[in-house]
Scaffold this motif. Structure first.
Motif, PDB file in Angstrom:
ATOM      1  N   ASN A 113       0.826  -1.216   0.000  1.00 15.44           N
ATOM      2  CA  ASN A 113       0.000   0.000   0.000  1.00 15.44           C
ATOM      3  C   ASN A 113       0.858   1.264   0.000  1.00 15.44           C
ATOM      4  OD1 ASN A 113      -2.280  -1.603   0.062  1.00 15.44           O
ATOM      5  ND2 ASN A 113      -2.570  -1.437   2.279  1.00 15.44           N
ATOM      6  N   GLN A 114       1.969   1.232   0.757  1.00 17.21           N
ATOM      7  CA  GLN A 114       2.857   2.398   0.801  1.00 17.21           C
ATOM      8  C   GLN A 114       3.563   2.611  -0.540  1.00 17.21           C
ATOM      9  OE1 GLN A 114       3.219   4.776   3.240  1.00 17.21           O
ATOM     10  NE2 GLN A 114       1.421   3.694   4.038  1.00 17.21           N
ATOM     11  N   ILE A 115       3.967   1.543  -1.184  1.00 13.99           N
ATOM     12  CA  ILE A 115       4.590   1.659  -2.513  1.00 13.99           C
ATOM     13  C   ILE A 115       3.590   2.212  -3.512  1.00 13.99           C
ATOM     14  CG2 ILE A 115       5.612   0.362  -4.429  1.00 13.99           C
ATOM     15  CD1 ILE A 115       6.746  -1.589  -2.317  1.00 13.99           C
ATOM     16  N   ASP A 116       2.354   1.694  -3.456  1.00 17.91           N
ATOM     17  CA  ASP A 116       1.302   2.169  -4.353  1.00 17.91           C
ATOM     18  C   ASP A 116       1.062   3.660  -4.165  1.00 17.91           C
ATOM     19  OD1 ASP A 116      -0.939   1.587  -6.244  1.00 17.91           O
ATOM     20  OD2 ASP A 116      -2.147   2.274  -4.540  1.00 17.91           O
ATOM     21  N   LEU A 117       1.032   4.108  -2.903  1.00 18.27           N
ATOM     22  CA  LEU A 117       0.847   5.542  -2.622  1.00 18.27           C
ATOM     23  C   LEU A 117       2.014   6.354  -3.159  1.00 18.27           C
ATOM     24  CD1 LEU A 117      -0.808   7.748  -1.098  1.00 18.27           C
ATOM     25  CD2 LEU A 117       0.599   7.237   0.906  1.00 18.27           C
ATOM     26  N   SER A 118       3.225   5.844  -2.992  1.00 17.78           N
ATOM     27  CA  SER A 118       4.429   6.566  -3.419  1.00 17.78           C
ATOM     28  C   SER A 118       4.517   6.690  -4.937  1.00 17.78           C
ATOM     29  CB  SER A 118       5.679   5.851  -2.896  1.00 17.78           C
ATOM     30  OG  SER A 118       5.646   5.761  -1.496  1.00 17.78           O
ATOM     31  N   LEU A 119       3.933   5.758  -5.651  1.00 20.70           N
ATOM     32  CA  LEU A 119       3.968   5.800  -7.123  1.00 20.70           C
ATOM     33  C   LEU A 119       2.963   6.785  -7.709  1.00 20.70           C
ATOM     34  CD1 LEU A 119       4.400   1.993  -7.890  1.00 20.70           C
ATOM     35  CD2 LEU A 119       6.061   3.800  -8.382  1.00 20.70           C
ATOM     36  N   LYS A 120       2.071   7.292  -6.881  1.00 24.05           N
ATOM     37  CA  LYS A 120       1.086   8.262  -7.357  1.00 24.05           C
ATOM     38  C   LYS A 120       1.697   9.663  -7.365  1.00 24.05           C
ATOM     39  CE  LYS A 120      -2.849   5.536  -5.815  1.00 24.05           C
ATOM     40  NZ  LYS A 120      -3.950   5.370  -4.841  1.00 24.05           N
ATOM     41  N   PRO A 121       1.334  10.492  -8.345  1.00 23.81           N
ATOM     42  CA  PRO A 121       1.914  11.843  -8.468  1.00 23.81           C
ATOM     43  C   PRO A 121       1.742  12.650  -7.187  1.00 23.81           C
ATOM     44  CG  PRO A 121       0.601  11.292 -10.404  1.00 23.81           C
ATOM     45  CD  PRO A 121       0.363  10.196  -9.415  1.00 23.81           C
ATOM     46  N   GLY A 122       2.797  13.306  -6.790  1.00 25.89           N
ATOM     47  CA  GLY A 122       2.767  14.163  -5.609  1.00 25.89           C
ATOM     48  C   GLY A 122       3.094  13.451  -4.313  1.00 25.89           C
ATOM     49  N   ASN A 123       3.254  12.119  -4.347  1.00 25.63           N
ATOM     50  CA  ASN A 123       3.520  11.359  -3.124  1.00 25.63           C
ATOM     51  C   ASN A 123       4.896  10.684  -3.132  1.00 25.63           C
ATOM     52  OD1 ASN A 123       0.957  11.768  -1.805  1.00 25.63           O
ATOM     53  ND2 ASN A 123       0.092  10.445  -3.386  1.00 25.63           N
ATOM     54  N   GLU A 124       5.765  11.081  -4.092  1.00 25.19           N
ATOM     55  CA  GLU A 124       7.074  10.436  -4.185  1.00 25.19           C
ATOM     56  C   GLU A 124       7.863  10.650  -2.896  1.00 25.19           C
ATOM     57  OE1 GLU A 124       5.904  12.698  -6.229  1.00 25.19           O
ATOM     58  OE2 GLU A 124       5.738  11.853  -8.253  1.00 25.19           O
ATOM     59  N   ASN A 125       8.598   9.613  -2.484  1.00 28.21           N
ATOM     60  CA  ASN A 125       9.467   9.729  -1.304  1.00 28.21           C
ATOM     61  C   ASN A 125      10.634   8.772  -1.466  1.00 28.21           C
ATOM     62  OD1 ASN A 125       8.916   7.095   0.334  1.00 28.21           O
ATOM     63  ND2 ASN A 125       6.886   7.856  -0.277  1.00 28.21           N
ATOM     64  N   GLU A 126      11.662   8.963  -0.666  1.00 28.90           N
ATOM     65  CA  GLU A 126      12.879   8.175  -0.821  1.00 28.90           C
ATOM     66  C   GLU A 126      12.811   6.815  -0.150  1.00 28.90           C
ATOM     67  OE1 GLU A 126      16.279   9.439   1.630  1.00 28.90           O
ATOM     68  OE2 GLU A 126      14.963  11.015   2.450  1.00 28.90           O
ATOM     69  N   TRP A 127      11.778   6.575   0.685  1.00 31.31           N
ATOM     70  CA  TRP A 127      11.762   5.351   1.485  1.00 31.31           C
ATOM     71  C   TRP A 127      11.057   4.184   0.802  1.00 31.31           C
ATOM     72  CZ3 TRP A 127      15.198   5.400   5.095  1.00 31.31           C
ATOM     73  CH2 TRP A 127      15.596   6.622   5.625  1.00 31.31           C
ATOM     74  N   PHE A 128      10.076   4.471  -0.007  1.00 36.99           N
ATOM     75  CA  PHE A 128       9.348   3.390  -0.678  1.00 36.99           C
ATOM     76  C   PHE A 128       9.496   3.437  -2.190  1.00 36.99           C
ATOM     77  CE2 PHE A 128       7.415   3.642   3.502  1.00 36.99           C
ATOM     78  CZ  PHE A 128       7.387   2.297   3.852  1.00 36.99           C
ATOM     79  N   LEU A 129      10.565   4.074  -2.637  1.00 36.51           N
ATOM     80  CA  LEU A 129      10.972   4.076  -4.042  1.00 36.51           C
ATOM     81  C   LEU A 129      12.494   4.023  -4.091  1.00 36.51           C
ATOM     82  CD1 LEU A 129       8.717   6.937  -5.528  1.00 36.51           C
ATOM     83  CD2 LEU A 129       8.324   4.479  -5.738  1.00 36.51           C
ATOM     84  N   GLY A 130      13.037   3.459  -5.176  1.00 34.58           N
ATOM     85  CA  GLY A 130      14.480   3.535  -5.405  1.00 34.58           C
ATOM     86  C   GLY A 130      15.318   2.713  -4.450  1.00 34.58           C
ATOM     87  N   LYS A 131      16.529   3.191  -4.205  1.00 36.30           N
ATOM     88  CA  LYS A 131      17.536   2.382  -3.505  1.00 36.30           C
ATOM     89  C   LYS A 131      17.181   2.094  -2.046  1.00 36.30           C
ATOM     90  CE  LYS A 131      20.559   6.273  -2.228  1.00 36.30           C
ATOM     91  NZ  LYS A 131      21.938   6.795  -2.309  1.00 36.30           N
TER      92      LYS A 131
END
Length: 602
Positions: free
Chosen positions: A437-455
């Motif tokens: 759910n957190q990854i899904d939220l992070s993939l939505k525009p305006g919700n990008e963050n460093e913890w549930f995306l990328g390295k």
């Protein structure tokens, strides 16, 4: 006739003995009575009172010539007096009540306290409430006569009465509280009346101290009483709201305890935050841990935040996050218990405290505090081990609420910690669903963050997408975790396009293949082969036993575990269910392999 005559003779003899000993003792000065005088006075007086001749005893006791005798020996009559006064239909009760009233006026207060308390302590279990209700007022009168030296005696009375009240069953339903068959509610009400003048005395001291009030011994005894009342009976009681029960003696008792604490110089915010700020120097007669027991403070927090009792005297200036830190100690304590009532109170306190906190606002630093680690562990035990379904469901709801309150970094750290410490596949599956759910939220525009995306996400993904025991993993036991892990991987491969690769999943697919998909495929094939062989064996045994013969119970070994004795039909059902589960895992696994192969990655 002979029997009646003998009884009358015995009464006459007792009256004569009582009169004789009183007459002989009139010549004795002060308290210089012999042990024989005490024994005879007590024995003869007891016989007279118990045999219905309290009127004669009253006339002797109130005679001014006998005042000195009554002052020093009269308290010995308390036992028979109380016994008669508890017999509601006894005709001697008015005389006995008059004797008791006179003894309270004349006898030594210290001896009366000891004598009256002895009657409370020795009361039969079915007479505890009546004895308390009978003797609290006399005890109050006697204690007030002790002046400045009464503190320890007040404490002794309060402790004894509460200990006796602890033997009374706690009313569970509205009807039980209204009927008050066992007398706990009446005792609580009487106890408040008893303690009122002593509280007023401490309040006056606080008022005239102009902020420099130091603890007195009397305040210490009242504080002990309040703390003990909070732990028992109030921690065990499920208080009814005014909508359910308009007049509730137990709710009134709880309210008054909190009001007393505040009025004697123990502000409720200070008590609530005590464990957080306990390094402060506290003067007084008791050690801090004894003075402020944690379970009493846990009940205080519950009354304030769940039942909203005395909230009108609790300032609304403390921040929700600070209050959460204060209450975590109490939540931890309540959730570590096994009693359903206390587990429910722990869940309610945690929920009501969390509701005050804004979503996604709790900082990651809180996870370094011991209670923010131990409370989730206790919650997991409630969710998985509590035998009561409603409590388990409530535990899961509060667990999710606590997750929602953490900020993004704190959620990330919390998930990693829970996966590392959990030994329950259902809990791990639930955490993995939250990660998705957190990854899904992070993939939505305006919700990008460093913890549930990328390295930053990759270590968490590798923690999720693995089989700790490799191909030998028990797939049925770990089903919840395995299915949620596969669903997460399938979601990532579909949702995160290879050209965008925001999560970094496509770069890690070869590692996931080696550490997760291949061992899972091997384990799946092994498990299916084993269960299919068992299924074939059960069917063959069934045929060989003959269609007309009675089905015999036998055992089946799956892995290293022997299933309980079951009929062949039950065995078939278990084995077919397991194979269906393996087919379910295989279908999701095949879909993942299909998506990956289409991209040329597997």
């Amino acid at each position: 006739v002979d029997w009646v005559t003998e009884e009358e003779d015995a009464v006459e003899m007792a009256l004569e003995q009582f009169s004789d000993v009183v007459q002989r003792c009139q010549a004795v000065r002060d308290e210089n009575f012999s042990p024989a005088d005490f024994d005879l006075f007590q024995a003869a007086g007891k016989a007279c009172i118990e045999q219905g001749h309290s009127a004669q005893v009253l006339s002797i006791v109130v005679d001014e010539k006998n005042e000195n005798i009554v002052r020093y020996m009269g308290w010995n009559l308390l036992e028979p007096l109380v016994k008669v006064l508890l017999m509601k239909e006894d005709k001697s009760r008015p005389h006995c009540h008059a004797i008791l009233t006179h003894l309270i006026e004349v006898c030594s207060p210290k001896e009366l306290v000891v004598g009256l308390l002895e009657q409370v302590e020795e009361a039969d279990s079915d007479a505890i409430p009546e004895t308390i209700l009978l003797l609290l007022k006399p005890l109050q009168i006697v204690l007030l006569k002790l002046g400045k030296k009464k503190a320890s005696s007040v404490g002794m009375v309060l402790s004894t009465v509460l200990s006796q009240m602890a033997q009374l069953p706690v009313p569970l339903s509205k009807e039980q509280e209204e009927d008050d068959v066992f007398g706990l509610c009446r005792c609580c009400t009487a106890l408040l009346d008893f303690i009122r003048p002593f509280v007023e005395e401490v309040k006056e001291n606080v008022k005239h101290s102009r902020g420099y009030f130091r603890d007195t011994e009397l305040k210490g005894e009242i504080l002990k009483f309040c703390m003990k009342s909070l732990s028992e009976p109030l921690l065990e009681v499920q208080l009814k709201d005014p909508d359910t029960l308009e007049q509730s003696p137990l709710r009134d008792f709880a309210t008054e305890i909190l009001v007393i604490l505040s009025s004697i110089g123990e502000p409720l915010p200070d008590l609530l935050c005590h464990n957080l700020l306990r390094k402060r120097d506290v003067p007084g007669f008791l050690e801090e841990e004894v003075r402020y027991p944690k379970e009493s403070l846990a009940c205080l927090a519950y009354l304030l935040f769940v039942k909203h009792i005395a909230m009108d005297i609790f300032p609304a200036v403390l921040s929700p996050i600070f209050l959460l830190q204060c209450n975590m100690d109490y939540v931890e304590l309540l959730l570590s218990r096994t009693e359903e009532t206390q587990l429910q109170k722990g869940l309610e306190l945690y929920e009501k405290t969390l509701v005050r906190v804004e979503d996604s606002s709790l900082p990651v630093d809180l996870l370094d505090l011991k209670t923010f680690f131990s409370v989730p562990q206790n919650l997991v035990k409630v969710m998985t081990l509590c035998p009561v379904q409603d409590v388990r469901t409530k535990g899961l709801s509060v667990f999710q609420l606590s997750i929602d309150k953490y900020n993004t970094e704190a959620k990330y750290k919390f998930f990693r910690c829970m996966l590392r410490t959990s030994e329950h596949a259902g809990v791990e599956g639930y955490i993995i669903k939250n990660i998705k759910n957190q990854i899904d939220l992070s993939l939505k525009p305006g919700n990008e963050n460093e913890w549930f995306l990328g390295k930053q996400l990759l270590p968490l993904l590798h923690q999720v997408l693995c089989l700790p025991q490799g191909p030998e993993t028990d797939l049925l036991h770990g089903l919840d975790r395995i299915m949620e892990s596969l669903n997460l991987l399938r979601y990532l491969l579909i949702r995160d396009k290879e050209v965008e690769n925001k999560t970094g999943i496509w770069n890690e697919l070869y590692k996931i293949e080696e550490n997760f998909l291949k061992p899972l495929r091997t384990g799946l094939n092994m498990s299916k082969a084993h269960y299919e062989a068992e299924l074939k064996s059960v069917k063959e045994n069934r045929k060989s036993s003959g269609a007309g013969s009675k089905a015999a119970a036998c055992t089946v070994t799956v892995g290293n575990e022997t299933l309980p004795n079951m009929t062949p039909e039950m065995q078939l059902q278990v084995l077919q269910s397991a194979l269906f589960t393996f087919d379910l895992i295989e279908s999701v696994l095949a879909r993942i392999e299909e998506i990956a192969e289409a991209k040329g990655r597997v």
